[in-house]
Design an enzyme around this catalytic site. Sequence first.
Site, short mmCIF file in Angstrom:
data_model
loop_
_atom_site.label_atom_id
_atom_site.label_comp_id
_atom_site.label_asym_id
_atom_site.label_seq_id
_atom_site.Cartn_x
_atom_site.Cartn_y
_atom_site.Cartn_z
N ASP A 174 -1.25 -0.33 5.99
CA ASP A 174 -1.90 -0.01 7.42
C ASP A 174 -3.35 -0.21 7.73
OD1 ASP A 174 -3.15 3.02 7.23
OD2 ASP A 174 -2.15 2.27 5.40
N ASP B 259 0.82 -1.15 -0.04
CA ASP B 259 -0.13 0.00 0.03
C ASP B 259 1.05 1.27 0.10
OD1 ASP B 259 -2.24 1.57 0.74
OD2 ASP B 259 -1.57 1.85 2.59
N LEU B 260 0.32 2.37 -0.29
CA LEU B 260 1.29 3.67 -0.43
C LEU B 260 0.78 4.63 0.71
CD1 LEU B 260 1.30 4.26 -4.19
CD2 LEU B 260 2.98 3.31 -2.81
N ASP B 261 -0.39 5.31 0.73
CA ASP B 261 -0.61 6.00 1.68
C ASP B 261 -0.55 5.42 3.08
OD1 ASP B 261 -1.11 7.82 -0.38
OD2 ASP B 261 -3.23 7.70 -0.52
#
Length: 241
Positions: free
Chosen positions: A188, A16-18
């Site tokens: 997250d 995941d990025l954000d």
Amino acid sequence: MRLYKNLSPIHALSFDLDDTLYANSQVITAAELAMQQRLTQLKPDLAHNDPQYWWQQRKLLAAQDAEIRHDVSRWRLLAVEQGLVAQGLSTCEAGEVAELALGAFLQERTKISVSAEVKQLLATLASRFPLVAITNGNADIQRMGIASYFQFALRAGPDGRMKPYPDLFQHAAKRLELEPGQILHIGDHVRSDVLGALNAGCQAAWLNPANSPQPQTANPPLVLPHLELSDLAQLLLLQRG
């Protein structure tokens, strides 16, 4: 690091990025402000141009077409257009202004600073595993300066429905020519990342730097990840299967 389930051999990592590779809340706040400022420049007489108004427009649009949520950029664009029409602009003018406003949002949205430590971690992991980025958002790994570490990036909307739907994970497995269970996804968000990865047949690592009690104490309880990480650097303990 906490191990909840035995890991199968890992042949690739998806991220995941954000809020996994960088903090995202301030980035979005700045992008929202840039959009509002651009709208003020273009249409200074707007009666409504605040975050709550634009969020309400997005909610109204999603109520009409739930599928629009899978592409956050298009969702925002159409919501701004709808909100402008509601304030008296013609459909044609509202579309043009909305495009410019979204452009301002995306320009600020891509001003993301990935720390040197995270970049070094990605470089080390990329020497062991193929890395893939999977995001529900509209962050751009090219503009962030981290594209060289990844085989490719997948984004909800153009590449499939958003997490926790299985589309993006399955798409990644197909492009990597792997079974989903050979991929460990790191993120997250308990629902989007952990539940999404597991539903797609992938393995899941939950990044939990704040030591939140979820998903163990969630009500209703969510399925557990394979791993819980308090720091991304713990991924360095992994070896390729």
